[in-house]
Design an enzyme around this catalytic site. Sequence first.
Site, PDB file in Angstrom:
ATOM      1  N   ASP A 242       0.853  -1.169   0.000  1.00 57.23           N
ATOM      2  CA  ASP A 242       0.000   0.000   0.000  1.00 57.23           C
ATOM      3  C   ASP A 242       0.902   1.237   0.000  1.00 57.23           C
ATOM      4  O   ASP A 242       2.093   1.143   0.303  1.00 57.23           O
ATOM      5  CB  ASP A 242      -0.892  -0.016   1.245  1.00 57.23           C
ATOM      6  CG  ASP A 242      -1.754   1.223   1.351  1.00 57.23           C
ATOM      7  OD1 ASP A 242      -2.352   1.606   0.329  1.00 57.23           O
ATOM      8  OD2 ASP A 242      -1.811   1.810   2.438  1.00 57.23           O
TER       9      ASP A 242
ATOM     10  N   ASP B  61      -1.927  -0.485   6.002  1.00 52.10           N
ATOM     11  CA  ASP B  61      -2.206   0.028   7.342  1.00 52.10           C
ATOM     12  C   ASP B  61      -3.601   0.598   7.504  1.00 52.10           C
ATOM     13  O   ASP B  61      -3.981   0.984   8.600  1.00 52.10           O
ATOM     14  CB  ASP B  61      -1.176   1.094   7.723  1.00 52.10           C
ATOM     15  CG  ASP B  61      -1.435   2.428   7.031  1.00 52.10           C
ATOM     16  OD1 ASP B  61      -1.989   2.411   5.911  1.00 52.10           O
ATOM     17  OD2 ASP B  61      -1.077   3.470   7.603  1.00 52.10           O
TER      18      ASP B  61
ATOM     19  N   ASP C 222      -7.340  -1.643   3.486  1.00 49.57           N
ATOM     20  CA  ASP C 222      -6.403  -2.733   3.206  1.00 49.57           C
ATOM     21  C   ASP C 222      -6.815  -4.043   3.876  1.00 49.57           C
ATOM     22  O   ASP C 222      -6.319  -5.105   3.502  1.00 49.57           O
ATOM     23  CB  ASP C 222      -4.992  -2.365   3.698  1.00 49.57           C
ATOM     24  CG  ASP C 222      -4.457  -1.124   3.037  1.00 49.57           C
ATOM     25  OD1 ASP C 222      -4.630  -0.987   1.817  1.00 49.57           O
ATOM     26  OD2 ASP C 222      -3.871  -0.273   3.738  1.00 49.57           O
TER      27      ASP C 222
END
Length: 621
Positions: free
Chosen positions: A311, A505, A509
Amino acid sequence: MQQKERSDRLKTLLLGISVIGLFLGLAAHLAQRPELAAALWTAGTLPVLAALLIEILRCLARGEVGLDIVAALSMSAALLFGETLAAAIVAVMYSGGTFLEGFAEGRARREMRDLLSRVPRTASRYGKGGLEEIPLKRIAPGDRLLIRQGDVVPVDGQIASAVAFVDTSALTGESMPVRLSQGDEALSGSTNAGEAFDLIAERDASRSTYAGIVRLVEEAQRSKAPMSRLADRWSLGFLAITVALALAAWWLSGDPIRAVAVLVVATPCPLILAVPVALVAGLSRAAHFGVLVKGAGPLEAMARIRTLILDKTGTLTDGRPQIVSIESRNGMAQDEILRFAASLDQASKHPVAQALVAAAKARGLSLAMPLRVTEHAGEGLSGSIEGHDVTVGGDGFVANHASDVATRPDVAPGSVTVAVAVDGRMVGNLVMSDPLRDDAAEMLRTLRSQGIDRILLATGDREDVARHIARGLGLDGIHAGLTPEGKVQLVQVESRNGPVMMVGDGVNDAPALAACNVGVAMGARGAAASAEAADVVLLVDLVERIAIGIAVARGARTIALQSVVAGIGLSVLGMIAAATGYLLPVQGALVQEAIDIVVILNALRALGISPQLASVSSNAK
């Protein structure tokens, strides 16, 4: 969760019964009470054997064949032919192995309670008598809701106020708060980062964005393929060799005790014990570096990862807006521009304002008390600092308070410009962005050297922002503008080519972290949802620890394999000795105990794994 806890308690109970039965039987044997000793050894073995047979039947019903069959055959044959001491020893070895394996799997097991607890339970709705607090299930499309500062938006809806300022980082990965105008859509799960605003509900809570993410996580966890134990991958071949050798020894010698001795020596304790010991030691070693791995399965899977999906916000980037440059106008010093802006911003709860205050304090600047502050939500502030009229905010807002607003400077995609005016004159621009982590490039190079074949970026942010951040990192692919469903689909596609690890995080996600082979959450500042859905949590806010965790996992798996090969080799030699009559069942059990000690001592070497990475610092947590 309760089922797992019951299983762990059963494993502990069986180990206790088998150990007590073994030692009480030895005491009776020393007291010249052979019948009582045999009864005690049998009593200590039968519960373990019964539980083992039930587990074997369950595995067979699922189409799985494991090494547990060899342990069941050895205990059954030993009891059948009166070798009760040998049976008791095998029962202790087997129950001890399952206890250790259960400990490894349950080391950091947690549920999704934090994800679910973040979902608001009530909402403030306008009614005939004013505001009323109602449960989420009573919200209907068309209801007008009040979203206070700091509240999590409970349902998807349209902004009914003139302006709203929301933090969507947990949902979309957009690091900067978003300004919404009347009629714009606000997503459930985002947080009100500005003044209170009104929202017209478009969907009920069960069909809103955040509830959909919760469902995605649960579905991903249910559909995720179970990880096979390392020991079970050796099961069929070893089982075939054991049964063939035991039957041959019986047939050639005519003595069934030789078959019993072969089975006892063949009890796969080097696999049942050494593998979980090495992996538990690996879990402990990883935790030493701030990498919490939730069980032996994820640790073993980490050692086989070939594809990594990252990410952007909070993973490759810091996740918090920071000052990247200060452009001075009319001769004012940069630190003085920041001091004026931060002094005024002390009166605001806006995330950008708070970031400016933190940056000023980090530079050691002395901030003045703001007076007569007026804040326009999502626009900016004006007030008095040390007798000067100061205005801070967007270009348009500051233009209404200054006579000489300069042209907005060119900034990188994803950056935010804060204009500052003092006494009606433009004095400068503060350029803020969410910068790339200092250790990101080095971490990616280390991962490449560790054998990671593909590294991809997956983000909900805009493509231009993603490409700007990823510039020069040598990524194998950039996937921007992804929804939580899109991230899950990306994981599924990449999984066709081998084991996949994802690092993230945010709440957005969490479904992908639950769906991939190994999900890694930035737990120090990340969302609770991602930490709950992930298999691995980084307890320190250092992305370099991903490489360290993989290095520890590979070291622990290598040591486990060494223990397996050595243990199986020694066991085969012992089986040959038993088949030719050189070992009786009890002697075979003792030989197997000696082999266990050797392989366990080797497995414990995983406690001393030292990743040879330049980024491993002496202050590892």
